[in-house]
Design a protein around this motif. Structure first.
Motif, PDB file in Angstrom:
ATOM      1  N   ARG A  58      -2.730   4.582   0.470  1.00 37.88           N
ATOM      2  CA  ARG A  58      -2.485   4.924   1.331  1.00 37.88           C
ATOM      3  C   ARG A  58      -3.467   3.614   1.730  1.00 37.88           C
ATOM      4  N   GLU A  59      -4.843   3.332   1.845  1.00 39.55           N
ATOM      5  CA  GLU A  59      -5.085   3.017   2.505  1.00 39.55           C
ATOM      6  C   GLU A  59      -4.648   1.532   2.077  1.00 39.55           C
ATOM      7  N   LYS A  62      -2.725   0.931   5.077  1.00 42.72           N
ATOM      8  CA  LYS A  62      -3.498   0.007   5.991  1.00 42.72           C
ATOM      9  C   LYS A  62      -3.816  -1.155   6.554  1.00 42.72           C
ATOM     10  N   ARG A  63      -4.373  -1.254   5.608  1.00 37.91           N
ATOM     11  CA  ARG A  63      -4.304  -2.478   5.291  1.00 37.91           C
ATOM     12  C   ARG A  63      -3.719  -3.816   6.180  1.00 37.91           C
ATOM     13  N   GLU A  65      -0.966  -3.388   7.553  1.00 37.87           N
ATOM     14  CA  GLU A  65      -0.328  -3.247   8.354  1.00 37.87           C
ATOM     15  C   GLU A  65      -0.777  -3.581   9.426  1.00 37.87           C
ATOM     16  N   SER A  66      -2.297  -3.782   9.374  1.00 39.69           N
ATOM     17  CA  SER A  66      -2.983  -4.515   9.825  1.00 39.69           C
ATOM     18  C   SER A  66      -3.197  -5.558  10.545  1.00 39.69           C
TER      19      SER A  66
END
Length: 155
Positions: A58-59, A62-63, A65-66
């Motif tokens: 999940r982390e 997130k990275r 996508e960012s």
């Protein structure tokens, strides 16, 4: 305690001694996410390695996508930082399936559902095939990629 969590803590200590600020910051964020997951819900619990892998995935997502959002908005320095953090997190994730392995997993899930239903699966059974394929992939394939492979197999 999870062996992956222990490894992250050990790597954090090493990074702190080496004064590697990027790795130190990233591993601290990861440990904070794991800690938050441990205390979320009704009762605090110790995460298993599988649970820790889910948090790491999940982390990592997130990275990614960012980084893509930053790149779209011409903030390449921030996108590069996010990509670097994603690479650090990826060290703890299992290696991803290549296209041939992914196709084999989807074929195996397709065959299992066909055996259960006694008929060739259609789009109506996509959820069943996804359930089988997700279990077989065991976190080594992104859900979006897996879904696309299942859709291609059903058409």
């Amino acid at each position: 305690m999870s062996t992956i969590k222990e490894q992250i803590r050990a790597d954090l200590t090493t990074a702190m001694k080496a004064k590697d600020t990027l790795v130190t910051g990233t591993l601290r964020m990861v440990l904070a996410a794991i800690g938050a997951e441990e205390v979320s819900g009704k009762a605090a619990r110790e995460l298993t390695d599988d649970d820790v892998l889910k948090v790491l995935a999940r982390e990592s997502k997130k990275r990614a996508e960012s980084a893509s959002i930053f790149a779209e908005n011409d903030r390449e320095e921030l996108a590069a930082k996010e990509r670097a953090e994603g690479e650090i997190i990826a060290r703890y994730l299992p290696s991803q399936l290549d296209d041939a392995e992914l196709a084999a997993v989807v074929d195996q899930a397709y065959a299992a559902v066909a055996e259960q239903t006694g008929d060739a699966p259609t789009m109506k059974q996509m959820g069943q095939i996804m359930g089988q394929a997700t279990a077989l992939a065991a976190g080594r394939a992104d859900g979006k990629r897996l879904s696309a492979a299942v859709r291609a197999r059903l058409q």
